[in-house]
Motif scaffolding. Sequence first.
Motif, PDB file in Angstrom:
ATOM      1  N   SER A  71       0.810  -1.213   0.000  1.00 28.20           N
ATOM      2  CA  SER A  71       0.000   0.000   0.000  1.00 28.20           C
ATOM      3  C   SER A  71       0.844   1.264   0.000  1.00 28.20           C
ATOM      4  O   SER A  71       1.995   1.268   0.438  1.00 28.20           O
ATOM      5  CB  SER A  71      -0.934   0.016   1.220  1.00 28.20           C
ATOM      6  OG  SER A  71      -1.794  -1.096   1.225  1.00 28.20           O
ATOM      7  N   ASP A  72       0.252   2.354  -0.475  1.00 29.80           N
ATOM      8  CA  ASP A  72       0.903   3.669  -0.398  1.00 29.80           C
ATOM      9  C   ASP A  72       0.849   4.219   1.012  1.00 29.80           C
ATOM     10  O   ASP A  72       1.745   4.948   1.447  1.00 29.80           O
ATOM     11  CB  ASP A  72       0.208   4.647  -1.350  1.00 29.80           C
ATOM     12  CG  ASP A  72       0.312   4.221  -2.803  1.00 29.80           C
ATOM     13  OD1 ASP A  72       1.339   3.612  -3.167  1.00 29.80           O
ATOM     14  OD2 ASP A  72      -0.625   4.481  -3.577  1.00 29.80           O
ATOM     15  N   SER A  73      -0.223   3.917   1.718  1.00 28.04           N
ATOM     16  CA  SER A  73      -0.354   4.347   3.111  1.00 28.04           C
ATOM     17  C   SER A  73      -1.213   3.335   3.861  1.00 28.04           C
ATOM     18  O   SER A  73      -2.115   2.730   3.282  1.00 28.04           O
ATOM     19  CB  SER A  73      -0.982   5.738   3.213  1.00 28.04           C
ATOM     20  OG  SER A  73      -2.328   5.715   2.746  1.00 28.04           O
ATOM     21  N   VAL A  74      -0.913   3.149   5.149  1.00 25.03           N
ATOM     22  CA  VAL A  74      -1.664   2.223   5.990  1.00 25.03           C
ATOM     23  C   VAL A  74      -1.837   2.872   7.360  1.00 25.03           C
ATOM     24  O   VAL A  74      -0.912   3.489   7.888  1.00 25.03           O
ATOM     25  CB  VAL A  74      -0.942   0.867   6.151  1.00 25.03           C
ATOM     26  CG1 VAL A  74      -1.761  -0.073   7.030  1.00 25.03           C
ATOM     27  CG2 VAL A  74      -0.684   0.223   4.809  1.00 25.03           C
ATOM     28  N   ALA A  75      -3.036   2.720   7.928  1.00 26.77           N
ATOM     29  CA  ALA A  75      -3.278   3.300   9.247  1.00 26.77           C
ATOM     30  C   ALA A  75      -4.388   2.539   9.958  1.00 26.77           C
ATOM     31  O   ALA A  75      -5.238   1.908   9.320  1.00 26.77           O
ATOM     32  CB  ALA A  75      -3.667   4.773   9.122  1.00 26.77           C
ATOM     33  N   PHE A  76      -4.374   2.611  11.290  1.00 23.29           N
ATOM     34  CA  PHE A  76      -5.504   2.158  12.078  1.00 23.29           C
ATOM     35  C   PHE A  76      -6.510   3.296  12.173  1.00 23.29           C
ATOM     36  O   PHE A  76      -6.138   4.475  12.158  1.00 23.29           O
ATOM     37  CB  PHE A  76      -5.067   1.766  13.493  1.00 23.29           C
ATOM     38  CG  PHE A  76      -4.267   0.499  13.560  1.00 23.29           C
ATOM     39  CD1 PHE A  76      -4.690  -0.660  12.930  1.00 23.29           C
ATOM     40  CD2 PHE A  76      -3.082   0.455  14.286  1.00 23.29           C
ATOM     41  CE1 PHE A  76      -3.947  -1.840  13.004  1.00 23.29           C
ATOM     42  CE2 PHE A  76      -2.336  -0.709  14.381  1.00 23.29           C
ATOM     43  CZ  PHE A  76      -2.774  -1.857  13.729  1.00 23.29           C
ATOM     44  N   GLN A  77      -7.762   2.941  12.291  1.00 22.60           N
ATOM     45  CA  GLN A  77      -8.822   3.907  12.583  1.00 22.60           C
ATOM     46  C   GLN A  77      -9.448   3.494  13.918  1.00 22.60           C
ATOM     47  O   GLN A  77     -10.421   2.741  13.964  1.00 22.60           O
ATOM     48  CB  GLN A  77      -9.882   3.913  11.478  1.00 22.60           C
ATOM     49  CG  GLN A  77     -10.953   4.985  11.662  1.00 22.60           C
ATOM     50  CD  GLN A  77     -12.004   4.948  10.549  1.00 22.60           C
ATOM     51  OE1 GLN A  77     -12.386   3.876  10.071  1.00 22.60           O
ATOM     52  NE2 GLN A  77     -12.471   6.119  10.150  1.00 22.60           N
ATOM     53  N   PRO A  78      -8.883   3.973  15.035  1.00 25.01           N
ATOM     54  CA  PRO A  78      -9.353   3.538  16.356  1.00 25.01           C
ATOM     55  C   PRO A  78     -10.610   4.297  16.784  1.00 25.01           C
ATOM     56  O   PRO A  78     -10.840   5.442  16.392  1.00 25.01           O
ATOM     57  CB  PRO A  78      -8.178   3.876  17.263  1.00 25.01           C
ATOM     58  CG  PRO A  78      -7.521   5.047  16.598  1.00 25.01           C
ATOM     59  CD  PRO A  78      -7.725   4.876  15.123  1.00 25.01           C
ATOM     60  N   TYR A  79     -11.415   3.637  17.608  1.00 21.11           N
ATOM     61  CA  TYR A  79     -12.580   4.299  18.208  1.00 21.11           C
ATOM     62  C   TYR A  79     -12.963   3.576  19.494  1.00 21.11           C
ATOM     63  O   TYR A  79     -12.635   2.409  19.688  1.00 21.11           O
ATOM     64  CB  TYR A  79     -13.748   4.366  17.229  1.00 21.11           C
ATOM     65  CG  TYR A  79     -14.308   3.038  16.769  1.00 21.11           C
ATOM     66  CD1 TYR A  79     -15.454   2.509  17.340  1.00 21.11           C
ATOM     67  CD2 TYR A  79     -13.703   2.313  15.735  1.00 21.11           C
ATOM     68  CE1 TYR A  79     -15.990   1.303  16.913  1.00 21.11           C
ATOM     69  CE2 TYR A  79     -14.235   1.113  15.297  1.00 21.11           C
ATOM     70  CZ  TYR A  79     -15.374   0.609  15.891  1.00 21.11           C
ATOM     71  OH  TYR A  79     -15.899  -0.594  15.461  1.00 21.11           O
ATOM     72  N   LEU A  80     -13.647   4.292  20.367  1.00 17.59           N
ATOM     73  CA  LEU A  80     -13.985   3.768  21.685  1.00 17.59           C
ATOM     74  C   LEU A  80     -15.398   3.207  21.724  1.00 17.59           C
ATOM     75  O   LEU A  80     -16.337   3.812  21.194  1.00 17.59           O
ATOM     76  CB  LEU A  80     -13.861   4.873  22.743  1.00 17.59           C
ATOM     77  CG  LEU A  80     -12.454   5.318  23.134  1.00 17.59           C
ATOM     78  CD1 LEU A  80     -12.526   6.492  24.112  1.00 17.59           C
ATOM     79  CD2 LEU A  80     -11.671   4.167  23.767  1.00 17.59           C
ATOM     80  N   VAL A  81     -15.537   2.064  22.362  1.00 14.97           N
ATOM     81  CA  VAL A  81     -16.847   1.470  22.659  1.00 14.97           C
ATOM     82  C   VAL A  81     -16.783   0.950  24.086  1.00 14.97           C
ATOM     83  O   VAL A  81     -15.946   0.097  24.405  1.00 14.97           O
ATOM     84  CB  VAL A  81     -17.185   0.319  21.688  1.00 14.97           C
ATOM     85  CG1 VAL A  81     -18.515  -0.321  22.085  1.00 14.97           C
ATOM     86  CG2 VAL A  81     -17.239   0.821  20.257  1.00 14.97           C
ATOM     87  N   ASN A  82     -17.633   1.495  24.938  1.00 13.76           N
ATOM     88  CA  ASN A  82     -17.656   1.088  26.353  1.00 13.76           C
ATOM     89  C   ASN A  82     -16.265   1.175  26.981  1.00 13.76           C
ATOM     90  O   ASN A  82     -15.818   0.257  27.688  1.00 13.76           O
ATOM     91  CB  ASN A  82     -18.210  -0.337  26.484  1.00 13.76           C
ATOM     92  CG  ASN A  82     -19.631  -0.452  25.965  1.00 13.76           C
ATOM     93  OD1 ASN A  82     -20.412   0.495  26.057  1.00 13.76           O
ATOM     94  ND2 ASN A  82     -19.973  -1.606  25.416  1.00 13.76           N
ATOM     95  N   ASP A  83     -15.589   2.268  26.687  1.00 13.92           N
ATOM     96  CA  ASP A  83     -14.264   2.570  27.237  1.00 13.92           C
ATOM     97  C   ASP A  83     -13.168   1.609  26.771  1.00 13.92           C
ATOM     98  O   ASP A  83     -12.091   1.555  27.358  1.00 13.92           O
ATOM     99  CB  ASP A  83     -14.289   2.591  28.778  1.00 13.92           C
ATOM    100  CG  ASP A  83     -15.176   3.689  29.332  1.00 13.92           C
ATOM    101  OD1 ASP A  83     -15.180   4.788  28.738  1.00 13.92           O
ATOM    102  OD2 ASP A  83     -15.868   3.443  30.334  1.00 13.92           O
TER     103      ASP A  83
END
Length: 311
Positions: A71-83
Amino acid sequence: MKNLLSIFFLILSTYANTQSKPIDSLKFINQNRIKNDLIKITQTQKSRNYQNIETLNTIADYIKSELIKVSDSVAFQPYLVNDKTYKNVIGSIGIENNERIIIGAHYDVYGNQQGADDNASGVTGLLELARLLSKEKLNYRIDFVAYTLEEPPFFRTQQMGSYIHANYLHINNIAVKGMICLEMIGYYNDIKGSQSYPIPEMNLKYGNTADFITVVQNEKSDRFGNQIGLLMKEQDLIKTILFKGSHLVRGIDYSDHLNYWNFNYPAVMVTNTSFYRNKNYHTKNDTIETLDLNKMSAVIEQLYIAIKQLK
């Protein structure tokens, strides 16, 4: 039921070819890579469900490590659920292009099981498509997105990884040509009577043998859905059927494409029809040994050729 039948058949179309060809006729797929991906994703000490965050993180790390290679770029997309922190994995190619195609598959499972068809098969397809398409000069940016929290208790909630991603696209006014959801592409059965449908009358139109792949779309995804379906069919590697139907038909929105439909993006689900054929669905019997890697490889190759031919 009569009204449901009328709605369904008014907006349903199909294009089918004959049968899958042997694996040695496929030109691009590396089946050893496919097997390795399936093993890496399914052979974990604990199941990759929402309660086992360490396992989910291990799988996310593996997906990221494979996407980084191409890939040209790779990243995580984090988010919170119930802390607790959950994360999508996003790898992008063709980042110089403005308009995007999203190819997505969820990597979590329901309960305590391998989830080989549901949905290690979809994630494996995503990774192989990334490897193949990274070698092409494309007209679009492609984002390969591996989602978390598709399964219950989060299905149809704003905690689904695909909702997080689709909402991000919407908020940022990102141009999207269409989304392709890979949902259960590994299980097939050549025995008559192995396929069922949400409406029994569909047996007359499509037959009752579970030897095909479907491209599922809604009435708002006509142009993109028809392009993908017909380009796949042209390759003549596996019997391919295009379904177009209302959300009133049970199962037509049972995956991550649902959230892109909700934000009015064109989207299709490429699937073997899930529980309408695979009785291992959401059980411990959903293992690698039950998958047909020949047909699964044919699906991935058809998609690869179709995507690179998109105008």
